[in-house]
Design a protein around this motif. Structure first.
Motif, PDB file in Angstrom:
ATOM      1  N   ASP A   1      41.426 -21.764   3.803  1.00  0.00           N
ATOM      2  CA  ASP A   1      42.519 -20.528   3.694  1.00  0.00           C
ATOM      3  C   ASP A   1      42.536 -20.131   2.075  1.00  0.00           C
ATOM      4  OD1 ASP A   1      44.275 -18.343   4.557  1.00  0.00           O
ATOM      5  OD2 ASP A   1      44.411 -19.010   5.515  1.00  0.00           O
ATOM      6  N   LEU A   2      42.001 -18.892   1.834  1.00  0.00           N
ATOM      7  CA  LEU A   2      42.356 -18.239   0.471  1.00  0.00           C
ATOM      8  C   LEU A   2      43.912 -18.611  -0.125  1.00  0.00           C
ATOM      9  CD1 LEU A   2      39.524 -16.416  -0.275  1.00  0.00           C
ATOM     10  CD2 LEU A   2      39.807 -18.946  -0.919  1.00  0.00           C
ATOM     11  N   LEU A   3      44.428 -17.368   1.097  1.00  0.00           N
ATOM     12  CA  LEU A   3      45.799 -17.148   0.868  1.00  0.00           C
ATOM     13  C   LEU A   3      46.283 -17.973   0.865  1.00  0.00           C
ATOM     14  CD1 LEU A   3      47.445 -14.520   0.317  1.00  0.00           C
ATOM     15  CD2 LEU A   3      47.488 -15.021   2.992  1.00  0.00           C
TER      16      LEU A   3
ATOM     17  N   ARG B   1      39.763 -12.462   3.973  1.00  0.00           N
ATOM     18  CA  ARG B   1      40.746 -14.143   3.592  1.00  0.00           C
ATOM     19  C   ARG B   1      40.654 -15.798   3.687  1.00  0.00           C
ATOM     20  NH1 ARG B   1      46.751 -15.037   7.530  1.00  0.00           N
ATOM     21  NH2 ARG B   1      46.851 -17.026   6.081  1.00  0.00           N
ATOM     22  N   HIS B   2      38.915 -15.671   4.223  1.00  0.00           N
ATOM     23  CA  HIS B   2      38.378 -17.404   4.819  1.00  0.00           C
ATOM     24  C   HIS B   2      37.795 -17.364   3.410  1.00  0.00           C
ATOM     25  CE1 HIS B   2      41.783 -18.765   8.320  1.00  0.00           C
ATOM     26  NE2 HIS B   2      41.482 -17.184   8.216  1.00  0.00           N
ATOM     27  N   GLU B   3      37.417 -18.333   3.069  1.00  0.00           N
ATOM     28  CA  GLU B   3      36.623 -18.882   2.422  1.00  0.00           C
ATOM     29  C   GLU B   3      34.966 -18.954   2.392  1.00  0.00           C
ATOM     30  OE1 GLU B   3      36.529 -22.440   0.779  1.00  0.00           O
ATOM     31  OE2 GLU B   3      34.752 -22.141  -1.092  1.00  0.00           O
ATOM     32  N   ASP B   4      34.990 -19.716   4.202  1.00  0.00           N
ATOM     33  CA  ASP B   4      33.502 -20.086   4.599  1.00  0.00           C
ATOM     34  C   ASP B   4      34.053 -18.624   5.941  1.00  0.00           C
ATOM     35  OD1 ASP B   4      31.343 -20.348   6.256  1.00  0.00           O
ATOM     36  OD2 ASP B   4      32.044 -22.894   5.709  1.00  0.00           O
ATOM     37  N   LYS B   5      32.906 -17.735   6.174  1.00  0.00           N
ATOM     38  CA  LYS B   5      33.515 -17.007   7.022  1.00  0.00           C
ATOM     39  C   LYS B   5      32.688 -17.117   8.375  1.00  0.00           C
ATOM     40  CE  LYS B   5      33.219 -11.797   7.302  1.00  0.00           C
ATOM     41  NZ  LYS B   5      32.698 -10.834   7.030  1.00  0.00           N
ATOM     42  N   ARG B   6      32.058 -18.279   8.124  1.00  0.00           N
ATOM     43  CA  ARG B   6      30.924 -18.745   9.907  1.00  0.00           C
ATOM     44  C   ARG B   6      32.457 -19.595  10.390  1.00  0.00           C
ATOM     45  NH1 ARG B   6      26.221 -21.761   7.334  1.00  0.00           N
ATOM     46  NH2 ARG B   6      28.325 -21.771   5.737  1.00  0.00           N
TER      47      ARG B   6
END
Lengths: 125, 95, 234
Positions: B27-29, B79-84
């Motif tokens: 989670d990039l945040l 927001r999420h690094e890995d979209k899957r």
């Protein structure tokens, strides 16, 4: 406030922290696929290099390089002001570089709807 | 071993821990908040190393402005690094 | 496979970094004989009468460098504006005002933050701080207002004027030294006594100009970034 007598321990702490930050940031910048994660890694490298430069300029028992009225007559030993001026510049420039890079990321997202560098294949905008 | 040395070592361990957390967190945040923790501890280190000018700059730029610029970028992208893998509640769902 | 290569690379970098920095003792007095640290400290105290020697290095001894740095900041602000340029906003922005508590708090804190920023860059030659720090603090104050009100407007025209005038002050103070037959950024004003507010010749004036310039540029950067909103598909 002056640092105590355990100079060997503090050497390991400051240099070790700085080198560890540089390596962790480089790892993130090389391995991760998300552009935002790469920029986070580069900003960690920035922090590590700044810490390394300031800790090179430290002098044991030295005061901050400011001739305030309390210390001007005592003529104390002072730490090296040159790396501090250098790091002051580096922090501000680092922020400007990060801001421009993130603006480019936003622009890329508008066109490709992704920030993953594996999925951005064509070089055209 | 005075109290200052011990607290410096604890802060250094916290800083490296925050750096590792920022790299592995999906989670990039959360990762951005961890980088601002790195900057905060770095500014304390600059004060201990007798560089108050640099500490002021790092506290203003590293903690406040860099974080907000990253947060704005995450708001405008994803927001999420890995979209899957999208986290909803406590479950991680594969798209 | 890729991770293995990266780890080998990082191990090589780590080996050389540790090898170099194990030879530089932390906190050791490396300044024997005639050296640059004592030269700068001595000049700052006796020739310029500036008590913060980091300020005297940034503004006077390496003033040309600072002029370049401020130019880089200006270029970054301009590049940001041109990269994020959108011909026209379609649809309306989906943003809301913050709560009443945040808005009242922001109103209450806005003026003291600006005052703190001004204090930091006016006393840059006496105490820790200076133009870069003060300008950043001022930009943080504007950031607070921009976050509290979604329709808070910062005039780009005023920002451009403040920034251009500050840059012009810096460059013309430098050129005045050339006109008087000395070097660029020569300290031509009377230097006063050390630890007075009016001391150090042109150094406080230049740092105040840098403070205005950095404050205007960073406010512009934040305003451009915050105006980049998610638009509803209309």
């Amino acid at each position: 406030m002056s640092l105590g007598s355990n100079l060997d321990l503090l050497t390991v702490t400051f240099y070790g922290t700085a080198i560890a930050l540089i390596l962790i940031g480089l790892y993130a910048a090389l391995v991760k696929r998300s552009l935002i994660k790469i920029l986070i890694g580069l900003s960690i490298v920035d922090s590590g290099i700044n810490l390394l430069l300031v800790s090179i300029g430290y002098l044991k028992g030295g005061t901050a390089p400011i001739f305030s009225p309390a210390v001007i007559d005592k003529n104390p030993a002072m730490v090296d002001p040159v790396p501090q001026a250098l790091v002051l510049t580096a922090i501000v420039i680092g922020f400007a570089v990060t801001a421009v890079a993130l603006a480019l990321v936003i622009r890329l997202y508008r066109h490709h709807k992704t920030v993953n560098i594996d999925e951005i294949k064509n070089l055209k905008w | 071993m005075d109290i200052l040395t011990i607290s410096i070592i604890i802060m250094a361990i916290l800083q490296i821990g925050a750096a590792i957390y920022a790299v592995i967190q999906k989670d990039l945040l959360y990762a951005v908040i961890a980088t601002s923790v790195i900057s905060l501890i770095l500014s304390i280190f600059f004060y201990v190393l007798q560089a108050p000018d640099v500490a002021l700059t790092e506290a203003a730029i590293g903690v406040a402005l860099t974080t907000i610029v990253f947060v704005i970028t995450i708001r405008n992208t994803e927001r999420h690094e890995d979209k899957r893998h999208v986290k909803i509640g406590n479950k991680i769902i594969k798209k | 496979m890729k991770k293995v290569i990266v780890l080998i690379l990082l191990a090589v970098v780590a080996y050389y970094l540790v090898d170099v920095f194990s030879q530089i003792k932390f906190g050791e007095n490396r300044f024997q004989g005639e050296n640059v640290r004592d030269f700068y400290l001595d000049k700052s105290k006796n020739d310029l009468h500036v008590s913060n020697s980091v300020t005297s290095i940034v503004v006077n001894f390496r003033g040309f460098d600072t002029l370049g740095e401020v130019t880089v900041l200006f270029l970054a602000a301009t590049a940001l504006g041109s990269v994020l340029y959108r011909r026209k906003a379609h649809g309306e922005a989906v943003l809301f005002n913050a709560s009443t508590i945040v808005r009242s708090g922001a109103h209450l804190l806005f003026a003291p933050i600006l005052l703190l920023g001004a204090y930091v860059f006016i006393h840059g030659h006496l105490s820790p701080g200076g133009g870069f720090q003060g300008g950043t603090i001022i930009a943080t104050g504007f950031l607070l207002m921009l976050l509290a009100y979604h329709d808070y407007k910062v005039s780009h025209g005023v920002l451009t004027w403040v920034e251009s005038l500050a840059g012009l002050t810096f460059a013309s103070l430098g050129l005045t030294g050339l006109i008087l037959g000395k070097t660029f950024l020569e300290n031509f004003l009377p230097i006063g006594t050390i630890n007075d507010l009016f001391s150090g010749g042109i150094i406080p004036i230049i740092y105040i100009a840098v403070g205005f310039k950095v404050g205007a540029e960073l406010t512009g950067v934040l305003y451009t970034m915050l105006n980049e909103k998610e638009y509803k598909k209309s």
